[in-house]
Motif scaffolding. Structure first.
Motif, short mmCIF file in Angstrom:
data_model
loop_
_atom_site.label_atom_id
_atom_site.label_comp_id
_atom_site.label_asym_id
_atom_site.label_seq_id
_atom_site.Cartn_x
_atom_site.Cartn_y
_atom_site.Cartn_z
N UNK A 151 41.70 102.95 129.77
CA UNK A 151 41.44 104.28 129.22
C UNK A 151 41.46 105.36 130.29
N UNK A 152 40.84 105.07 131.45
CA UNK A 152 40.64 106.10 132.47
C UNK A 152 41.90 106.65 133.06
N UNK A 153 42.89 105.80 133.36
CA UNK A 153 44.12 106.27 134.00
C UNK A 153 44.87 107.25 133.10
N UNK A 154 45.01 106.88 131.83
CA UNK A 154 45.71 107.75 130.88
C UNK A 154 44.91 109.02 130.61
N UNK A 155 43.59 108.89 130.52
CA UNK A 155 42.73 110.02 130.23
C UNK A 155 42.78 111.05 131.34
N UNK A 201 53.52 115.18 128.75
CA UNK A 201 54.90 115.55 128.43
C UNK A 201 55.49 114.48 127.52
N UNK A 202 56.21 114.91 126.53
CA UNK A 202 56.77 113.97 125.55
C UNK A 202 57.63 112.90 126.22
N UNK A 203 58.32 113.27 127.30
CA UNK A 203 59.23 112.34 127.96
C UNK A 203 58.50 111.42 128.92
N UNK A 204 57.48 111.93 129.64
CA UNK A 204 56.85 111.16 130.70
C UNK A 204 55.54 110.48 130.31
N UNK A 205 54.90 110.95 129.25
CA UNK A 205 53.63 110.36 128.84
C UNK A 205 53.74 108.87 128.53
N UNK A 253 52.45 103.26 130.07
CA UNK A 253 52.93 101.92 130.45
C UNK A 253 52.37 101.52 131.82
N UNK A 254 52.37 102.45 132.77
CA UNK A 254 51.82 102.16 134.10
C UNK A 254 50.33 101.88 134.01
N UNK A 266 50.02 98.25 131.94
CA UNK A 266 50.50 97.00 132.53
C UNK A 266 50.19 96.87 134.01
N UNK A 267 50.29 97.95 134.75
CA UNK A 267 50.05 97.86 136.19
C UNK A 267 48.57 97.92 136.53
N UNK A 268 47.89 98.98 136.06
CA UNK A 268 46.49 99.17 136.43
C UNK A 268 45.53 98.32 135.60
#
Length: 260
Positions: free
Chosen positions: A211-215, A224-228, A233-234, A237-239
């Motif tokens: 939750x924290x990374x995205x938040x 951004x619609x393209x980069x969100x 995903x990062x 899956x990564x964090x």
């Protein structure tokens, strides 16, 4: 100046501080897991001990370390403040619970953060504090034949009390003398309760980062619609998966390989 103070005392200001310190801690986690993976190198702790020595004796790293400690304290403090404020703003639960859209991790960030803060205190006390400020960590000497690349190890007793580490070359043999933090890792990870607590804490880390990374990106307005979707995903899956699994694998591996 008062406007700046008012901004950071507001709920939005506190969330901004949480986002910035959280992202800074994410960069530290990447470096830390990379260094700790040296525990799997099969060199009797040589690479890991050199890494630990570098972290505690290279001045720029020490400066960053104090920024890290400050970020942990601020992140934990503001997390506690926001959690208490949210609880006070809704002291009585709903008679009929609305259909929840928030994830379990987002609703339990306070609990997850508390587990992680307890883990950090115990973990730093067991490794960092004892390594840097006590005499409980012994020294080890590594001799590497520069012609063959073969490395041998042995215990080392410093001549002076203020000895930290040394690197020298004699007869085409590199001699490295430094504290043996790897031995402390072997000892700590041979205790089942410590390994269990470590794995539980890494589970808390996974959900906290989920939750924290995205938040943090949403709080900073970096949406951004393209980069969100890439950020999600990062963060997932990564964090929230790869890094916690890598951390958790270390104590489990050492428990089954080194525990007697």
């Amino acid at each position: 100046m008062s406007e700046i103070k008012q901004t950071f005392n507001s709920s939005l200001g506190k969330k901004l501080i949480m986002a910035l310190t959280g992202l800074f801690l994410c960069t530290f986690i990447i470096v830390h897991v990379g260094g700790n993976l040296l525990l799997f190198s099969g060199d009797n702790g040589f690479g890991f001990n050199v890494y630990a020595n570098f972290l505690t004796h290279f001045p720029p790293i020490e400066v960053i370390a104090y920024l890290l400690y400050l970020s942990i304290a601020v992140h934990a403090l503001y997390g506690l403040i926001l959690t208490v404020k949210n609880r006070k703003s809704r002291p009585v639960g709903y008679a009929v619970q609305p259909k929840a859209t928030a994830s379990w991790s987002s609703k339990n960030m306070g609990l997850l953060g508390s587990i992680l803060f307890l883990f950090i205190v115990i973990h730093m006390g067991d490794f960092w504090f004892k390594y840097k400020y006590t005499n409980t960590v012994a020294f080890k000497e590594y001799r590497t034949d520069l012609a063959t690349g073969k490395t041998t190890e042995s215990a080392y007793t410093p001549v002076s009390a203020d000895f930290n580490h040394s690197v020298s070359t004699e007869n085409n043999v590199e001699i490295v003398r430094l504290k043996d933090l790897h031995a402390r890792v072997v000892y700590s990870f041979s205790q089942w309760w410590y390994v269990l607590f470590y794995v539980i804490a890494m589970g808390a880390l996974a959900f906290h980062l989920l939750h924290g990374f995205q938040s943090a990106f949403r709080t900073l307005g970096w949406v951004h619609r393209k980069y969100t979707p890439i950020v999600y995903a990062i963060g997932t899956w990564f964090f929230a998966v790869i890094i916690p699994l890598a951390f958790a694998a270390m104590p489990v591996y050492y428990f089954f390989v080194y525990a007697k």
